[in-house]
Design an enzyme around this catalytic site. Structure first.
Site, short mmCIF file in Angstrom:
data_model
loop_
_atom_site.label_atom_id
_atom_site.label_comp_id
_atom_site.label_asym_id
_atom_site.label_seq_id
_atom_site.Cartn_x
_atom_site.Cartn_y
_atom_site.Cartn_z
N GLU A 271 10.28 -4.88 11.50
CA GLU A 271 10.62 -5.14 10.10
C GLU A 271 10.99 -3.85 9.36
OE1 GLU A 271 7.33 -7.71 9.15
OE2 GLU A 271 5.93 -6.05 9.04
N PRO A 272 12.17 -3.31 9.66
CA PRO A 272 12.61 -2.10 8.97
C PRO A 272 13.03 -2.39 7.52
CG PRO A 272 14.35 -2.90 10.43
CD PRO A 272 13.16 -3.79 10.65
N ARG A 310 9.55 8.88 -6.24
CA ARG A 310 9.11 9.42 -4.96
C ARG A 310 8.80 10.93 -4.97
NH1 ARG A 310 11.28 9.25 -0.68
NH2 ARG A 310 9.53 8.56 0.61
N TYR A 314 5.09 11.39 -3.99
CA TYR A 314 4.86 11.80 -2.59
C TYR A 314 5.39 13.20 -2.29
CZ TYR A 314 5.22 6.63 -2.24
OH TYR A 314 5.12 5.28 -2.42
N CYS A 341 8.58 12.79 -20.46
CA CYS A 341 7.60 13.72 -21.01
C CYS A 341 6.47 13.93 -20.00
CB CYS A 341 7.04 13.18 -22.31
SG CYS A 341 8.26 13.24 -23.58
N GLU A 342 6.80 14.56 -18.90
CA GLU A 342 5.86 14.81 -17.81
C GLU A 342 6.35 16.06 -17.11
OE1 GLU A 342 3.25 11.42 -17.31
OE2 GLU A 342 3.53 12.82 -15.66
N1 LLP Z 1 6.22 -3.92 7.17
C1 LLP Z 1 5.10 -3.72 6.48
C2 LLP Z 1 3.92 -4.54 6.72
C3 LLP Z 1 5.05 -2.69 5.52
O1 LLP Z 1 3.93 -2.47 4.85
C4 LLP Z 1 6.20 -1.89 5.30
C5 LLP Z 1 6.18 -0.83 4.30
C6 LLP Z 1 7.37 -2.17 6.04
C7 LLP Z 1 7.34 -3.20 6.98
C8 LLP Z 1 8.64 -1.39 5.86
O2 LLP Z 1 8.50 -0.05 6.13
P1 LLP Z 1 9.79 0.90 6.12
O3 LLP Z 1 10.66 0.51 7.27
O4 LLP Z 1 10.50 0.68 4.83
O5 LLP Z 1 9.23 2.26 6.24
N2 LLP Z 1 6.78 3.43 -1.19
C9 LLP Z 1 6.70 4.25 0.01
C10 LLP Z 1 6.82 3.41 1.25
C11 LLP Z 1 5.76 2.35 1.36
C12 LLP Z 1 5.95 1.48 2.57
C13 LLP Z 1 5.06 0.31 2.50
N3 LLP Z 1 5.18 -0.59 3.58
C14 LLP Z 1 7.82 5.30 -0.04
O6 LLP Z 1 8.60 5.30 -0.97
O7 LLP Z 1 7.90 6.15 0.84
#
Ligand code: LLP
Length: 411
Positions: A271-272, A310, A314, A341-342
């Site tokens: 699940e990308p 981000r 992060y 304002c940060e």
């Molecule tokens: N499947 C599940 C169960 C997940 O929790 C996530 C992401 C994905 C798939 C997709 O992951 P991806 O392929 O997008 O890396 N907000 C953070 C990323 C949080 C990801 C949460 N879960 C950021 O901006 O880096």
């Protein structure tokens, strides 16, 4: 500068700034890449788009057209899918604390699979399934103990994660017991997600080997979903693994491991999210004022942490260019700062950029994932428009928020 053969200056004139721009030619290539390479002759495969990365109707329409499945994590994401008539049998519904309303909606709309996080959730599902006299397919989210952070991974860490259950823990055993005694809950397999922006394929291989190990306890072939998390290129420091390599490595690992264990599975899923949408996305800003302090030079932009949280959240790094000056010497070491304002509202720190003037346009790259979807109205900033560009044409996907819309829910 042109994106998908559309002049960025024209986009600025038409839609203003800040502006999220998505290269749809690129997006479709990414979807096709996974769909074409993540295939096996031994078992079914399924590629789910993790919609949290960027969930707007227009992108879900494309995912639907491509034949992708979907990962949703909230009523809002399910509702967005419903509004574009996404086939609910192709949706996996995630989340560690799904509300009754969310579960009722998912089950009522015949969601394909619920990825169950814990025992109490399973009890709630059992109750709803009994009331509705309806079969519900579930897979269990397992905390495989593999946790990966960018370039490193560790096994047997993170046992206290808020997500999933540990194999053969009390919680896990109780879940299997409930399933065994249930008329309507149909256990289909396991899910694991080990992190995000990961470059180390060994981490995914380790998690997959663990899931296959757990599947040995069951006689029927299971669905194994190994989540998302494949890294992308934000700056030259990142070297992502191409999706054909990711896909083939995972499929080959499954083949080898299943042969070793003399086991069959029904399906393997990934699940990308980020790796489908991140690099297709750009954010266009206008530079307002430029300021020098004793040790720094600032280019102030008309957006910031409200459209891209981000860097603040992060310490994420980005690359940028000044439109029309891509080939000019990069003579200034600057900090690109937003208008909130940060003091932490810095989009890029210490990047080399050409001399700029007020009114120049600055573009940041790889902003397609978790940018718009994590945007906020802090300081009552208006959410920017989203425009899709493809084959020389542009199309508005989300309108810029207006001041009246900003206040429309306030009494
Ligand atoms: N499947 C599940 C169960 C997940 O929790 C996530 C992401 C994905 C798939 C997709 O992951 P991806 O392929 O997008 O890396 N907000 C953070 C990323 C949080 C990801 C949460 N879960 C950021 O901006 O880096």
């Amino acid at each position: 500068m042109r994106i998908a053969d559309v002049d960025v200056m024209d986009l600025k004139k038409k839609y203003g700034t800040p502006l999220y721009i998505y290269d749809i030619d690129h997006l479709k290539k990414n979807m096709d890449g996974y769909l074409n390479y993540f295939k096996s002759n031994d078992f079914d495969t399924e590629v789910l788009y993790a919609s949290k990365a960027f969930s707007v109707k227009e992108v879900l329409r494309i995912a639907k057209e491509k034949g992708m499945s979907l990962d949703c994590v909230s009523l809002g994401e399910l509702y967005t899918a419903k509004k574009v008539e996404f086939d609910f049998s192709k949706i996996y519904f995630h989340g560690n604390n799904k509300t009754r309303e969310e579960l009722e909606f998912a089950i009522g709309n015949n969601v394909g699979i619920i990825v169950v996080d814990n025992f109490m959730e399973l009890e709630a599902i059992e109750d709803i399934a009994n009331n509705k006299k309806k079969n519900v397919n579930i897979i269990i989210r397992i905390n495989s103990g593999v946790s990966a952070h960018t370039h490193k991974f560790i096994v047997t860490s993170h046992i206290d994660s808020k997500f999933g259950v540990l194999y053969k823990s009390e919680e896990y055993n109780k879940m299997l017991e409930l399933i065994a005694n249930s008329n309507f809950i149909k256990f289909k397999g396991f899910h694991s997600h080990i992190g995000s922006q990961i470059f180390d394929l060994e981490a995914f291989r380790a998690a997959l080997v663990k899931l296959i190990g757990y599947a040995k306890d069951f006689s029927e072939p299971l669905i194994l979903n190994i989540g998302g998390g494949f890294g992308v290129r934000y700056t030259s420091e990142d070297s992502p693994i191409p999706f054909d390599v990711v896909s083939q490595t995972l499929i080959n690992t499954a083949h080898e491991e299943l042969a070793k264990e003399n086991l069959k599975i029904q399906k393997l899923c990934i699940e990308p999210g980020r790796s489908i949408v991140a690099e297709c996305g750009y954010t266009l800003y206008e530079i307002g004022y430029i300021k020098k302090t004793p040790n720094k030079m600032y280019y102030f932009i008309d957006g910031g942490m409200t459209d891209n949280i981000r860097p603040a959240l992060y310490q994420a790094k980005y690359d940028a260019d000044i439109i029309g000056k891509e080939n000019e010497p990069k003579v200034n070491k600057v900090t690109v700062a937003g208008k909130c304002c940060e003091s932490g509202d810095l989009i890029i720190e210490d990047i080399m950029l050409p001399e700029a003037k007020s009114g120049d346009l600055l573009i940041t790259y790889t902003t397609g994932a978790y940018g718009y979807s994590m945007s906020s109205n802090y300081n009552k900033a208006l959410t920017p428009a989203v425009v899709f560009v493809e084959g020389g044409k542009d199309k508005l996907a989300v309108k810029r928020q207006t001041l009246d819309e900003l206040l429309e829910r306030e009494i």
